[in-house]
Write an enzyme that holds these catalytic residues in place. Structure first.
Site, PDB file in Angstrom:
ATOM      1  N   SER A   1     136.899  52.438 -85.242  1.00  0.00           N
ATOM      2  CA  SER A   1     136.124  52.155 -86.441  1.00  0.00           C
ATOM      3  C   SER A   1     136.882  52.585 -87.701  1.00  0.00           C
ATOM      4  CB  SER A   1     134.753  52.831 -86.338  1.00  0.00           C
ATOM      5  OG  SER A   1     133.854  52.341 -87.298  1.00  0.00           O
TER       6      SER A   1
ATOM      7  N   ASP B   1     128.333  44.840 -81.013  1.00  0.00           N
ATOM      8  CA  ASP B   1     128.540  45.862 -82.046  1.00  0.00           C
ATOM      9  C   ASP B   1     127.734  45.469 -83.280  1.00  0.00           C
ATOM     10  OD1 ASP B   1     129.639  47.431 -84.163  1.00  0.00           O
ATOM     11  OD2 ASP B   1     131.501  47.657 -83.032  1.00  0.00           O
TER      12      ASP B   1
ATOM     13  N   HIS C   1     129.209  49.668 -80.298  1.00  0.00           N
ATOM     14  CA  HIS C   1     130.140  50.454 -81.111  1.00  0.00           C
ATOM     15  C   HIS C   1     130.330  51.881 -80.575  1.00  0.00           C
ATOM     16  CE1 HIS C   1     132.353  50.547 -84.923  1.00  0.00           C
ATOM     17  NE2 HIS C   1     131.876  51.752 -85.181  1.00  0.00           N
TER      18      HIS C   1
END
Length: 275
Positions: free
Chosen positions: A145, A221, A254
């Site tokens: 991320s 995600d 995620h």
């Protein structure tokens, strides 16, 4: 350097350490897994995402078996300076836990938020001096991320150091998403020309040419469409000769459940390039 903890794992040692950083002017904590043996071993960096510390991947990343198998040292730094005297923000995407791997130039962030210098210069020198098993001529970098953004940009800016670059659910273009726009504006100010050095797509458009990039992206995600936008990286790499692999994984989100599922694949991918 202070030793916080050491635990034997998969024949090697998982350690957590801290030191006084000259870059951030704070105490910084990081973890290092060293496989069994004298080495020298290649080094793989893992940069974590928003709200994380070194502990998230260390405790949930499930990388040690693969690192032991391939003979890889894995280093997990913190994501920002921390402390009562360090500037912070009430939102999770700015301030402590959200350093974005930049060298801030705007108040109140500039005094401590020097994460580019910390990751690219200071911490590698400490690793070199304190861990004789580390072969600093063979380094790869990955992250998740915000940390995926960090891995891409740091790797692209330093091809002479990082021979392999991968990322999980990376922010590929901070200049074109809400998280990145907020962070770059806050840390660097309104001059967008200063932002380009921290945007993987812009670095590639400006001539960065890694041999290969490996991206892992879950299709469930919830940040995919608004924040991550892997298609922008595909557009930037088109026609450049860069071998870009984007693995779009159905059903994955995620979280570290996703990261841990494919971590061994990334370790093996880096090992093949670092050996």
């Amino acid at each position: 350097m202070k030793t916080i903890s050491k635990n034997k794992s998969h024949g090697g040692v998982q350690g957590v350490y801290s030191h006084a950083s000259s870059a951030t002017k704070t105490e910084m904590t990081f973890s290092v897994f060293v496989p069994e043996g004298e080495g020298p071993f290649p080094v793989l960096w893992f940069l974590s995402g928003l709200t994380c510390t070194h502990a998230n991947v260390t405790e949930k990343g499930e990388f040690r078996a693969a690192c032991a198998e391939h003979g890889i040292i894995l280093i997990a730094p913190d994501t920002s300076p921390r402390g009562d005297d360090v500037a912070n923000d009430e939102d999770y995407d700015m301030g402590q836990g959200a350093g974005f791997y930049v060298d801030a130039t705007k108040a109140p962030w500039a005094e401590h938020f020097q994460m580019k210098t910390y990751i690219e210069d200071e911490l590698p020198q400490l690793i070199k001096s304190e861990f004789s098993q580390a072969d600093m001529s063979r380094q790869g970098i990955t992250g998740h991320s915000m940390g995926g953004h960090g891995a891409l940009t740091i790797g692209l800016r330093n091809p002479q150091i990082f021979r392999s670059i991968s990322a999980f659910s990376p922010i590929v273009s901070p200049m074109n998403c809400p998280w990145g726009h907020k962070a770059l504006l806050g840390y660097l100010g309104e001059d967008r020309t200063a932002w380009a050095d921290y945007d993987a797509c812009e670095l590639i458009k400006s001539g960065a040419r890694p041999e290969a990039l490996l991206i892992e992206q879950g299709l469930d995600d919830n940040f995919l469409t608004e924040q991550l936008k892997p298609e922008l990286l595909e557009e930037a790499c088109a026609g450049t000769g860069i071998e870009l692999i984007v693995n779009r994984r159905a059903g994955y989100d995620h979280s570290y459940y996703f990261i841990s599922t494919f971590m061994a694949d990334h370790v093996a991918w880096h090992a093949a390039r670092l050996k």
